[in-house]
Design an enzyme around this catalytic site. Sequence first.
Site: not given
Ligand code: TYM
Length: 333
Positions: A113, A196, A199
């Site tokens: 990032k 991957k 967004k």
């Molecule tokens: P975020 O917002 O990027 O994504 C949310 C969830 O979606 C999953 N994900 C995917 N799974 C499979 N293939 C993909 N291409 C893909 N893109 C996203 C992510 O693995 C996630 O589970 N840091 C985290 C948010 C967060 C969080 C937490 C998660 C903040 N605090 C505490 C768990 C526990 C994030 O940016 O997810």
Amino acid sequence: MTKGRIFSGVQPTGNLHLGNYLGAIRNWVALQADFETIYCVVDLHAITVPQDPARLQQATREVAACLIASGIAPQKSILFNQSRVPQHAELAWVFNCVARLGWLNRMTQFKEKAGKNRENATVGLYAYPTLMAADILVYLATHVPVGEDQKQHLELTRDIALAFNSMFGVDFFPTPEPLIYKTAARVMNLRDGSSKMSKSDDSDFTRINLTDSSEMIAQKIKKAKTDPEPLPAEMAGLAERPEARNLIGIYAGLSGREEAAVLADFAGQGFGKFKPALADLAIEVIAPIGARMTELLEDRAELDRLLDHGAEQAAAIAAPVLDEVKQIVGFVR
Ligand code: TYM
């Protein structure tokens, strides 16, 4: 009795896509049956990169609506936005004083990032994983369902929990288990099977958004990158074909079946046959989510009321945990 306490989060930084749904959200929905479940729209994490304030508010409501439309029931789960529960940020500060620079320096998501201009990244982006550890541990959560890309952050969360316990000579924080499912744990970009689905990709044709119309879903699948070979009968035959493997994984995730079983059904067929079947299935699963989400967004007052209630429920768990942390650390209260 439940099997434990689940916490997971999602960022309000744009439309949720099929990767979020298959990698995380559909599992969150299923886990509601057996676990105490806490799901959070992580707006504090969102501002680690610049956000337009009005857009952030809108995206927070959209993501909350999308979660409810996907099957997260406010009667079963606690659903709220992170900034409403100040204990997350307070515990994150304590964790900033537990985690070591060396640990954060290893985080691949920060490297991705921050890009080349690392000196210009915010301190918040660097400390992102300690806030994530606080999200989970302020509820003493036992399990965290996520996609594959969050695995390293969860390992760090466990390290922080253990380091805190050892630093203060207590057995206070649990070491939460990641729940990463085999099928569709990493959904790839529709135009490039080596990166991957995300967004933040500039091209909308690389992902399927949960808000896409049926026509758009069909068009994106039609245009997805593939190869001229027919589908093999066994998974081993997809080893060098990342785009084909991704589409099989998506089909498996959407239908709740094993990849091998899907492949057995389509063995020997070309993408001319497979893609329309995949498009039909994707529309069947996703189109109702977008429609329900639009309805929910029409009643903003009700949505805000649900988030208010979720924040109250979350704070009722987090506040006593943070009180104990303050006691352990030695703060006069
Ligand atoms: P975020 O917002 O990027 O994504 C949310 C969830 O979606 C999953 N994900 C995917 N799974 C499979 N293939 C993909 N291409 C893909 N893109 C996203 C992510 O693995 C996630 O589970 N840091 C985290 C948010 C967060 C969080 C937490 C998660 C903040 N605090 C505490 C768990 C526990 C994030 O940016 O997810």
